[in-house]
Design an enzyme around this catalytic site. Structure first.
Site, mmCIF file in Angstrom:
data_model
loop_
_atom_site.group_PDB
_atom_site.id
_atom_site.type_symbol
_atom_site.label_atom_id
_atom_site.label_comp_id
_atom_site.label_asym_id
_atom_site.label_seq_id
_atom_site.Cartn_x
_atom_site.Cartn_y
_atom_site.Cartn_z
ATOM 1 N N CYS A 83 0.344 7.675 1.530
ATOM 2 C CA CYS A 83 -0.098 8.529 2.641
ATOM 3 C C CYS A 83 0.674 8.355 3.942
ATOM 4 C CB CYS A 83 -1.586 8.294 2.881
ATOM 5 S SG CYS A 83 -2.569 8.546 1.418
ATOM 6 N N HIS A 91 -1.997 10.008 9.138
ATOM 7 C CA HIS A 91 -2.911 9.036 8.530
ATOM 8 C C HIS A 91 -3.595 8.297 9.682
ATOM 9 C CE1 HIS A 91 -4.306 6.608 5.151
ATOM 10 N NE2 HIS A 91 -4.300 5.602 5.982
ATOM 11 N N HIS A 124 1.904 13.826 -1.096
ATOM 12 C CA HIS A 124 2.572 13.321 -2.311
ATOM 13 C C HIS A 124 1.702 13.724 -3.491
ATOM 14 C CE1 HIS A 124 -0.554 10.327 -2.187
ATOM 15 N NE2 HIS A 124 -0.197 10.031 -0.979
#
Lengths: 423, 98
Positions: free
Chosen positions: A50, A104, A301
């Site tokens: 992340c 994040h 991702h």
């Protein structure tokens, strides 16, 4: 010029979408977006985890330049004072707003989602985000657990809602506000699912009867996989339902029927996400902004669903690094519609199996680090310069190049570049 | 090599590891514990990865210190299950290329 930007980024979403050829999934709203977009089928993250991936694509720098490979440093302090994509739009007259998980949270974004540098207003985080890892999953014994597989009755959840539902509501509220405000906006919406725990409204399970769910095509650890390359999926091992299976470390394997339950719940979480995206895009139509708003849809991702005996991300395998990437650009990938006509009517995943095909699909290999220059070019802003080899001291440059040249304006198709015709 | 190299556009990814064999922090090593970095270069035709020594103090990768390699040719192995890196012809070629 002067187009708004709606940037949708999804946590841990691999391209299990109808528009990417997946036959099992119900994703009619994302497929509808794809049918009006340039879709890239070989798009890759720079690191399958992340924070490093998000900081990379939001600054347009590779992890070796952000020097963030974990979660515990803030690039402006630790590496260089790199401008971010939202910051660049803000400096060019846009109102920039963040809803949900875009940066994040925590150290890697200075506990502030990089506000005020990147955002015009304080970023929104759903109030129920804090319960994400609590014991809210009802087990067969009726007790509550912190499970990996976690279909829930939303009415039983704290505040009777879920984070992504709150994010959609907030994003729609902001869009309604922008309807009257004549300023250009860059609205980033970050959805949590299908990141673990796979916690979603239990009704979505009906879309994926367990008897229809198979194992991964290659659920074993490959014989010649170097041990260093293998990801031992430690995060999911800490979930109560996985812990109870007492699976050996590092290779497991998980019992076959539980592997199928994980895959079933990942798909159910994707359809739940598709519903949220559908409500958001429907609202874009409602406020009459579909004709002058660029929509980007991507993920930070992918996620291994049992392939190579692996789960989660944390590796260099394609299933962990490949992401969906599509751009809806009014007048370029889809012709504008008459006032009142809808581009993104909400499609119910329970009654719609889209079968829509992407407007233009490119097999070309592209990278998330190209997002920043690409969006700048699409919005008519000066494209930031390519970074020099050593760029720690350079505030504004990118290590990716714009991929707009692969969109072909005339036919709204994404056209492969003729070899040698670089322009 | 299966459309690997001939001028195709390339995507670069990377992943850090604390050790050559799996351990509890292999998935998410803290910067100070990173000892190896896996650099992947992928084209439409293949994925090539080298796992090399990495110094977290100066963020430098040592491409002379190759711990392991991976090479998958999409055409014949779309799921990346058959690593052919150790076929020396590929290994040497790609090390030079990388």
């Amino acid at each position: 010029d002067g187009m708004n930007v709606l940037f949708i980024v999804v946590d841990d979403l691999r391209p299990v979408l109808g528009c990417y050829g997946d036959r099992l999934v119900r994703s009619p709203n994302i497929d509808q977006l794809a049918s009006r977009s340039a879709v890239f089928s070989s798009a890759y993250a720079q690191q399958a985890i992340c924070a490093p991936s998000r900081v990379s694509f939001l600054t347009g720098r590779r992890p070796d330049t952000t020097r963030l490979y974990d979660f515990y440093s803030y690039w402006r302090v630790h590496a260089g004072n790199y401008s971010t994509m939202p910051q660049y739009f803000k400096e060019n007259g846009y109102v920039t707003m963040s809803v949900g998980k875009v940066f994040h949270p925590g150290v890697s974004s200075n506990y502030s989602d990089d506000y005020p540098y990147s955002w015009s207003i304080p970023p929104f985080h759903p109030s129920t985000e804090k319960y994400e890892n609590d014991k809210t999953c009802r087990g067969k014994d009726g007790k509550l657990y912190a499970n990996l597989v976690c279909p829930v009755d939303v009415t039983e959840m704290p505040s009777s809602t879920l984070p992504d539902i709150q994010s959609t509501e907030e994003a729609i509220r902001l869009l309604n506000g922008m309807k009257t405000n004549k300023q250009k906006f860059f609205l980033a919406v970050g959805y949590h699912k299908p990141h673990i725990p796979l916690r979603y409204p239990q009704e979505f399970l009906k879309l994926y009867p367990l008897e229809n769910i198979t194992l991964a095509p290659d659920p074993w650890v490959p014989a010649r996989l170097p041990a260093v390359a293998y990801n031992p999926w430690t995060d999911i091992r800490q979930r109560d339902d996985v812990k109870a299976l007492n699976v050996s470390f590092p290779y497991g394997p998980l019992p076959g029927d539980f592997q199928r339950q994980i895959r079933q719940s990942y798909y159910a979480a994707v359809s739940y996400l598709d519903m949220q995206v559908g409500l958001l895009l429907n609202a874009l139509d409602d406020v009459g902004l579909s004709n002058n708003t660029i929509v980007v849809f991507t993920a930070d991702h992918g996620w291994s669903l049992g392939e190579h005996g692996e789960w989660a991300k944390y590796s260099n395998f394609d299933v962990a690094t490949r992401v969906p990437l599509m751009f809806y650009v009014p007048g370029m990938t889809a012709s504008s519609v008459r006032q009142g006509e809808r581009l993104f009517p909400y499609l119910d995943p329970f009654s719609h199996n889209s079968g829509l095909v992407p407007q233009g699909k490119s097999e070309r290999v592209v990278e998330l680090v190209s997002l920043f220059p690409t969006l700048a070019e699409l919005a008519g802003l000066p494209v930031p310069p390519l970074c020099p080899k050593a760029s720690l001291h350079v505030a504004l440059c990118t290590e990716g190049t714009s991929i707009v040249r692969y969109f072909n304006a005339s036919r709204g198709k994404v056209e492969e570049e003729k070899d040698g015709c670089e322009d | 090599t299966g459309g690997c190299v001939n001028g195709e556009p390339v995507a670069l990814s990377q992943y850090p590891r604390p050790a050559d064999t799996p351990q509890w922090n292999s998935d998410k090593p803290k910067l100070k514990d990173i000892r190896i970095m896996g650099y992947s270069m992928r084209t439409v035709g293949c994925r090539y990865t080298v796992w090399v020594g990495f110094n977290p103090n100066n963020f430098s990768a040592n491409f002379e210190d190759v711990h392991a390699g991976e090479l998958y040719v999409v055409e014949t192995d779309p799921n990346q299950d058959y690593n052919i890196y150790n076929n020396t012809a590929h290994g040497v070629l790609f090390q030079k290329l990388f």
